[in-house]
Design a protein around this motif. Structure first.
Motif, PDB file in Angstrom:
ATOM      1  N   ARG A  32       0.855  -1.183   0.000  1.00 14.75           N
ATOM      2  CA  ARG A  32       0.000   0.000   0.000  1.00 14.75           C
ATOM      3  C   ARG A  32       0.895   1.239   0.000  1.00 14.75           C
ATOM      4  N   PRO A  33       0.565   2.260  -0.786  1.00 19.03           N
ATOM      5  CA  PRO A  33       1.411   3.460  -0.837  1.00 19.03           C
ATOM      6  C   PRO A  33       1.409   4.194   0.485  1.00 19.03           C
ATOM      7  N   ARG A  34       2.552   4.770   0.834  1.00 15.63           N
ATOM      8  CA  ARG A  34       2.647   5.561   2.053  1.00 15.63           C
ATOM      9  C   ARG A  34       3.592   6.736   1.825  1.00 15.63           C
ATOM     10  N   TYR A  35       3.472   7.711   2.669  1.00 14.72           N
ATOM     11  CA  TYR A  35       4.279   8.930   2.622  1.00 14.72           C
ATOM     12  C   TYR A  35       5.760   8.588   2.754  1.00 14.72           C
ATOM     13  N   CYS A  36       6.611   9.175   1.908  1.00  5.15           N
ATOM     14  CA  CYS A  36       8.039   8.872   1.970  1.00  5.15           C
ATOM     15  C   CYS A  36       8.848  10.110   1.593  1.00  5.15           C
ATOM     16  N   HIS A 281       4.535   6.123  -6.444  1.00  2.11           N
ATOM     17  CA  HIS A 281       3.101   6.453  -6.353  1.00  2.11           C
ATOM     18  C   HIS A 281       2.537   6.897  -7.704  1.00  2.11           C
ATOM     19  N   ASN A 282       3.148   6.433  -8.808  1.00  3.67           N
ATOM     20  CA  ASN A 282       2.688   6.775 -10.156  1.00  3.67           C
ATOM     21  C   ASN A 282       2.761   8.266 -10.444  1.00  3.67           C
ATOM     22  N   THR A 283       3.757   8.939  -9.818  1.00  6.89           N
ATOM     23  CA  THR A 283       3.971  10.362 -10.061  1.00  6.89           C
ATOM     24  C   THR A 283       5.152  10.539 -11.003  1.00  6.89           C
ATOM     25  N   ALA A 284       5.336  11.772 -11.482  1.00  6.59           N
ATOM     26  CA  ALA A 284       6.406  12.064 -12.424  1.00  6.59           C
ATOM     27  C   ALA A 284       6.847  13.512 -12.242  1.00  6.59           C
ATOM     28  N   TRP A 300      -3.594  15.459  -8.998  1.00  9.91           N
ATOM     29  CA  TRP A 300      -2.372  15.248  -8.227  1.00  9.91           C
ATOM     30  C   TRP A 300      -2.451  16.012  -6.908  1.00  9.91           C
ATOM     31  N   GLN A 301      -1.906  15.415  -5.854  1.00  8.62           N
ATOM     32  CA  GLN A 301      -1.772  16.095  -4.567  1.00  8.62           C
ATOM     33  C   GLN A 301      -0.458  15.687  -3.918  1.00  8.62           C
ATOM     34  N   ALA A 308      -1.249   8.998   1.234  1.00  6.54           N
ATOM     35  CA  ALA A 308      -0.180   9.040   0.237  1.00  6.54           C
ATOM     36  C   ALA A 308      -0.598   9.758  -1.043  1.00  6.54           C
ATOM     37  N   HIS A 309      -1.897   9.865  -1.307  1.00  6.46           N
ATOM     38  CA  HIS A 309      -2.403  10.520  -2.519  1.00  6.46           C
ATOM     39  C   HIS A 309      -1.739   9.954  -3.777  1.00  6.46           C
ATOM     40  N   GLU A 310      -1.755   8.648  -3.868  1.00  9.69           N
ATOM     41  CA  GLU A 310      -1.198   7.983  -5.041  1.00  9.69           C
ATOM     42  C   GLU A 310      -1.993   8.358  -6.285  1.00  9.69           C
ATOM     43  N   CYS A 311      -1.296   8.574  -7.385  1.00  7.77           N
ATOM     44  CA  CYS A 311      -1.983   8.806  -8.653  1.00  7.77           C
ATOM     45  C   CYS A 311      -2.563   7.478  -9.144  1.00  7.77           C
ATOM     46  N   VAL A 312      -3.804   7.524  -9.620  1.00  7.67           N
ATOM     47  CA  VAL A 312      -4.542   6.319  -9.970  1.00  7.67           C
ATOM     48  C   VAL A 312      -4.721   6.250 -11.482  1.00  7.67           C
ATOM     49  N   ALA A 313      -4.613   5.037 -12.023  1.00 10.98           N
ATOM     50  CA  ALA A 313      -4.770   4.839 -13.464  1.00 10.98           C
ATOM     51  C   ALA A 313      -6.142   5.313 -13.923  1.00 10.98           C
ATOM     52  N   CYS A 314      -6.163   5.927 -15.113  1.00  6.70           N
ATOM     53  CA  CYS A 314      -7.426   6.417 -15.663  1.00  6.70           C
ATOM     54  C   CYS A 314      -8.354   5.244 -15.954  1.00  6.70           C
ATOM     55  N   GLN A 315      -9.585   5.359 -15.547  1.00  7.03           N
ATOM     56  CA  GLN A 315     -10.617   4.360 -15.845  1.00  7.03           C
ATOM     57  C   GLN A 315     -11.692   5.089 -16.682  1.00  7.03           C
ATOM     58  N   CYS A 316     -11.102   5.368 -18.079  1.00  5.98           N
ATOM     59  CA  CYS A 316     -11.946   5.963 -19.113  1.00  5.98           C
ATOM     60  C   CYS A 316     -12.997   4.982 -19.446  1.00  5.98           C
TER      61      CYS A 316
END
Length: 516
Positions: A32-36, A281-284, A300-301, A308-316
Motif C-alpha cells: 500500500r502506498p505511504r508517505y516517503c 506512487h505513479n507520479t512524475a 495530483w496532490q 499518500a495521494h497515489e496517482c490512480v490509473a485512468c478508468q476511461c
C-alpha cells in the motif's frame, strides 16, 4: 568451485532484490502506498562558495585566537593567496577539512558568502562554525529563483533595531510565520574560536508540527541558493582593525530534495546536474509534481503522513468516454455527447440511456429548454439583458478591493451536475487568499451556481480550468453554501496573481484591512 560461488552470488542478489521490494519506504509490507521522503544530506559539501572578499591578495598579516576563552592566546601570521600553505580561500568552507581549514575575509567591514545549491531543496538547517569571534550582526537570505531575487531568512544581531530595523523576537506569530525574525541569540563573541551560528527554518513556527499540511511553510523552507551576510564585527577584543577578519571554518546546509512525499531517493541527472526525484506512487516530474501519463483519474496532490495521494490509473468508461486519455491535471475524461461524470459513466441532465454504444445517451426532447444547453449555447434574450451585465474588461485588484471581499480563492472546476435551479460544481480549492466567516478549506468541496446565471452568461466557466474566485456572503442568495453568482467574479487563473494575493494576505494579517 567457481560455479558454486557464482550460484551463491545469484541467490544473494535475488534475496537482496526481494528484501528491497518488501522494505520500500514508499510502500508498506502489503504494497500500500505511504508517505516517503529522501534522506537528509549536507547540501553544501564540496560545492563552491562565492565570497565577496578573501584575504591574501596582496599578502597581509591577520590575527586569530588559539583558545576559545583566552583573549591573550592571539596568534598572528601572514595570509598569502599565492601560497597554498598560507591561503584561506572560500573552498575551505565546504571541503572535507572541517575545522582544520578556514576561510578568512581579510580586514573588511562586511562580507558575504553565496552558495548555489544546484536545485530546489527543502532546508532543515544552516550552520556556520567560526574560526574567528562570531559577528556582532549576521543575516541569512535565500533565493528560490537561482539567485535572481533574495528573501530574508533570519537575522542575528545584538542590536536588532539598529542593524536591521526589526525588534528582537524569540517567538513567531501564526500570521508572520513565513517571514524572517531577528534574534540576539548566538551573537556573543565568545567562544573566541569555534563558535557556532545555527538556524533551523521550522524552529518555533506554529505550524511546524503540521508542516505537510501547510503550503506556506513548504514554500518557506524551499530554496535554490543561500547567502550569508556578515555585517559587523565585535570590537574591543584586543585585535587591531587592520589585523581582524571574519573567519569561517565550516558551512553546512542540511536539506533534502523536494519530492512532495512521493520519493525516498533523488539523484543528479541531466546536463545541469539538477536533482531528480526517483518518483513513486505513479507520479512524475523533477519533484514528483505531476501524475504519470494515464494515471490521472484524480488530481495530483502532495503526499501527507495520513494519505499518500497515489496517482490512480485512468478508468476511461469503455462506452461513455472518447478515447483513453484523461486530463493530466483534473482526471476528467473526454465524454461523448450527453455523457457526464469524471469517468464518463452516466447520462447528463436532459439525456437518457440508449441501447447503442455509439450514442449511449440520447437527448430527452420534451424537457429541453434554451437554458439547459449550457455550456453549448447562451441565452441572449431580453430576460438575460436585465439579469446581469457580464464584465469583459480587465479587472485590476488592489488592497482596497481585496479588503471589501469576503473570500478570495484559487479553485479548479472538476465536474458539474444540474440540481433543480442550480448547477453544482465539484471544485478543488487550491489556495485561500481571503477567508470567509464560515471557513473554506483546501481540497474538494461543492460550489453552487444559479442556473440562470450560467444560461445568461453572467459567468463563463469551463470544467478542468482554474479560476480566481471572488465574492461576498452578503450578496449571496444562500450564505450557508459557497455560492458563485452574478454578483461574484470568476477570472481564468494567472500564475502572476499568486505573489500579489499573498502580499494582500500579509497586509490583512497585519490589520491593514479595516471594516468600513
Amino acid at each position: 568451485m567457481p560455479g558454486v560461488w557464482r550460484g551463491l552470488g545469484v541467490l544473494l542478489s535475488l534475496q537482496l532484490a526481494l528484501l528491497g521490494l518488501t522494505s520500500d519506504p514508499c510502500y508498506d509490507a502489503a504494497r500500500r502506498p505511504r508517505y516517503c521522503l529522501p534522506e537528509p544530506a549536507d547540501l553544501a559539501a564540496g560545492r563552491p562558495v562565492q565570497a565577496s572578499a578573501t584575504c591574501g591578495r596582496p599578502p597581509q598579516r591577520l590575527c586569530v585566537f588559539r583558545h576559545p576563552g583566552d583573549a591573550s592566546s592571539r596568534r598572528c601570521r601572514l595570509c598569502d593567496g599565492a601560497d597554498p600553505a598560507a591561503a584561506h580561500p572560500a573552498a575551505h568552507l565546504t571541503d572535507a577539512g572541517g575545522e582544520a581549514t578556514c576561510w578568512q575575509s581579510g580586514p573588511v567591514a562586511n562580507a558575504s558568502l553565496t552558495l548555489a545549491l544546484g536545485g530546489r531543496f527543502e532546508l532543515l538547517y544552516v550552520a556556520l562554525r567560526f574560526c574567528s569571534p562570531r559577528p556582532h550582526s549576521l543575516a541569512l537570505y535565500k533565493s528560490t529563483d537561482h539567485g535572481h531575487s533574495w528573501t530574508p531568512f533570519q537575522f542575528f544581531s545584538a542590536r536588532c533595531p539598529q542593524a536591521y530595523g526589526l525588534p528582537p523576537a524569540s517567538a513567531v506569530s501564526k500570521a508572520l510565520e513565513h517571514e524572517a525574525i531577528c534574534t540576539a541569540a548566538q551573537t556573543d563573541p565568545t567562544p573566541l574560536v569555534g563558535g557556532l551560528v545555527a538556524f533551523m527554518p521550522l524552529a518555533g513556527r506554529p505550524w511546524a508540527r503540521a508542516f505537510e499540511y501547510s503550503p506556506v511553510l513548504q514554500d518557506w523552507v524551499t530554496a535554490t541558493d543561500l547567502r550569508v551576510a556578515l555585517d559587523r564585527r565585535h570590537r574591543g577584543l584586543g585585535l587591531r582593525g587592520r589585523e581582524a577578519s571574519y573567519g569561517v571554518s565550516e558551512l553546512q546546509v542540511g536539506g533534502r530534495c523536494r519530492c512532495n512525499g512521493h520519493a525516498a531517493r533523488c539523484g543528479a541527472t541531466g546536463p545541469s546536474g539538477a536533482p531528480q526525484c526517483h518518483c513513486r506512487h505513479n507520479t512524475a516530474g523533477p519533484e514528483c509534481e505531476t501524475c504519470r501519463a494515464f494515471y490521472c483519474d484524480r488530481p495530483w496532490q502532495r503526499a501527507t503522513p495520513s494519505e499518500a495521494h497515489e496517482c490512480v490509473a485512468c478508468q476511461c468508461h469503455p462506452i461513455g468516454a472518447v478515447g483513453t486519455m484523461c486530463n493530466q491535471t483534473t482526471g476528467q475524461c473526454q465524454c461523448k455527447m450527453g455523457v457526464t461524470g469524471l469517468t464518463c459513466n452516466r447520462c447528463a441532465q436532459g439525456f437518457q440511456q440508449s441501447r447503442t454504444a455509439h450514442t449511449p445517451c440520447l437527448r430527452i426532447q420534451e424537457v429541453m429548454t434554451t437554458t439547459a444547453a449550457y455550456p453549448l449555447e447562451w441565452n441572449t434574450g431580453t430576460e438575460c439583458q436585465t439579469h446581469c451585465n457580464p464584465s469583459h474588461g480587465r479587472i485590476h485588484m488592489n488592497l482596497r478591493k481585496y479588503c471589501k471581499k469576503d473570500y478570495v480563492l484559487h479553485a479548479q472546476l472538476l465536474a458539474m451536475v444540474e440540481s433543480g435551479e442550480w448547477w453544482q460544481f465539484t471544485t478543488s480549492v487550491l489556495a485561500v487568499y481571503r477567508q470567509r466567516q464560515v471557513p473554506i478549506r483546501r481540497g474538494e468541496q461543492p460550489l453552487w451556481v444559479p442556473r440562470q446565471d450560467l444560461a445568461c452568461g453572467c459567468l463563463r466557466l469551463q470544467i478542468g480550468k482554474a479560476y480566481l474566485v471572488i465574492g461576498n456572503d452578503a450578496e449571496s442568495p444562500d450564505p450557508a453554501r459557497l455560492v458563485l453568482d452574478r454578483n461574484s467574479l470568476a477570472l481564468p487563473w494567472r500564475d502572476v496573481w499568486a505573489h500579489k494575493l499573498r502580499r494582500f494576505q500579509q497586509q490583512n494579517r497585519r490589520g491593514n484591512c479595516r471594516s468600513p
